[in-house]
Motif scaffolding. Structure first.
Motif, short mmCIF file in Angstrom:
data_model
loop_
_atom_site.label_atom_id
_atom_site.label_comp_id
_atom_site.label_asym_id
_atom_site.label_seq_id
_atom_site.Cartn_x
_atom_site.Cartn_y
_atom_site.Cartn_z
N ILE A 84 34.80 54.38 31.81
CA ILE A 84 34.17 53.27 32.53
C ILE A 84 34.30 52.00 31.69
N GLY A 85 34.71 50.93 32.35
CA GLY A 85 34.85 49.65 31.67
C GLY A 85 34.79 48.50 32.66
N VAL A 86 34.70 47.31 32.13
CA VAL A 86 34.69 46.10 32.96
C VAL A 86 36.14 45.69 33.23
N LEU A 87 36.48 45.50 34.50
CA LEU A 87 37.83 45.06 34.86
C LEU A 87 38.04 43.64 34.35
N ASP A 88 38.92 43.51 33.34
CA ASP A 88 39.07 42.23 32.66
C ASP A 88 40.35 41.50 33.03
N GLY A 89 41.31 42.19 33.64
CA GLY A 89 42.57 41.53 34.00
C GLY A 89 43.49 42.47 34.74
N ILE A 90 44.38 41.90 35.57
CA ILE A 90 45.36 42.67 36.34
C ILE A 90 46.73 42.04 36.19
N ASP A 91 47.71 42.85 35.85
CA ASP A 91 49.11 42.42 35.82
C ASP A 91 49.76 43.00 37.08
N PHE A 92 49.89 42.17 38.13
CA PHE A 92 50.40 42.67 39.40
C PHE A 92 51.87 43.06 39.31
N GLY A 93 52.63 42.40 38.44
CA GLY A 93 54.04 42.72 38.30
C GLY A 93 54.27 44.11 37.76
N GLU A 94 53.55 44.45 36.70
CA GLU A 94 53.70 45.77 36.09
C GLU A 94 52.69 46.78 36.63
N ARG A 95 51.82 46.34 37.54
CA ARG A 95 50.75 47.19 38.07
C ARG A 95 49.96 47.82 36.92
N LYS A 96 49.45 46.94 36.10
CA LYS A 96 48.69 47.35 34.92
C LYS A 96 47.37 46.59 34.92
#
Length: 258
Positions: A84-96
């Motif tokens: 469990i963690g706080v969603l801090d960022g999304i890399d849509f290109g690498e789906r990370k």
């Protein structure tokens, strides 16, 4: 042998524990059993056991970290678990995506499948849970998600009391009552469900496991407390019986015609 295992485990002496219990799976089960005896820090209680054989005293509360270290796999190994963690960022290109662990503030990354994007976009800077193969450090803290199997919202919506069946009777709530889950105080990695009046004190890694444990607990409480004779119960158990019977009622199951 039990005294020796307690002493070695609370000292974090893996070699000594292994010498007494060579089988790795049985050894892990014994250490997990010892670790579960210690109350959670949020209770404000400590536990010390005194051996009847040699009057040696074992402080389980202060040994929690040593026990956790014995249970943690080597950092090179990955285990199935949830993080469990706080969603801090999304890399849509690498789906990370990047998670920040709530206690240590450590950031970890993992890949996600495209189907998870709507849920991720709806929960920026919110708690989410990643399930998969996870590497941990010597303290059991996640350091890397090797393989992602599922990504979920952290659902802390209240759980209602539901009807259940014990023997030939249907047990129903007299009125609506909700119990709200929370994350544990120590790590924020576990779901906790507590209702002291009803004898509910559950911990689970996922919301689904918590709900399953809750549904299994209610019939157990009814059978062992609500159905017991007062003379069989201590004073606190009698209070639990009274609370259960004030919250639930028995309804005869309808007899089905052949």
């Amino acid at each position: 042998q039990f005294d020796c295992v307690l002493e070695a485990a609370l000292e974090g002496n893996e070699a000594a524990v292994t010498d007494i219990i060579p089988d790795q799976w049985y050894r892990r089960a014994v250490i997990e059993g010892i670790a579960k005896m210690a109350p959670r820090p949020s209770f404000g209680l400590s536990l010390r056991l005194t051996s009847a054989e040699n009057t040696r005293s074992y402080d389980l509360t202060s040994g929690r970290q040593k026990l956790r270290a014995l249970l943690a796999p080597p950092a090179s190994e990955a285990i199935d678990r949830a993080v469990i963690g706080v969603l801090d960022g999304i890399d849509f290109g690498e789906r990370k995506l990047r998670l920040v662990l709530p206690v240590s503030r450590r950031g970890i990354e993992c890949f996600y499948v495209e189907e998870a994007e709507p849920m991720l976009l709806a929960n920026p800077r919110e708690f989410i849970q990643v399930v998969g193969q996870v590497q941990v450090d010597a303290e059991g803290e996640p350091v890397k998600v090797v393989e992602t199997k599922a990504i979920r919202e952290v659902d802390l919506d209240p759980l209602p009391l539901a009807p259940f069946v014990v023997d030939d009777k249907r047990i129903e709530p007299r009125q609506q009552r909700l119990i709200t889950p929370m994350l544990d105080d120590e790590t924020k990695q576990l779901f906790v469900l507590i209702d002291d009046a009803l004898g509910v004190d559950l911990v689970a890694e996922t919301r689904m496991e918590l709900e399953e444990a809750f549904l299994a607990l209610l019939p157990h409480l009814w059978r062992n407390y609500a159905m017991a004779e007062d003379r069989e119960l201590a004073a606190d158990a009698q209070r639990l019986k009274q609370e259960l019977r004030s919250v639930f009622k028995e309804v005869e199951l309808a007899t089905q015609e052949p």
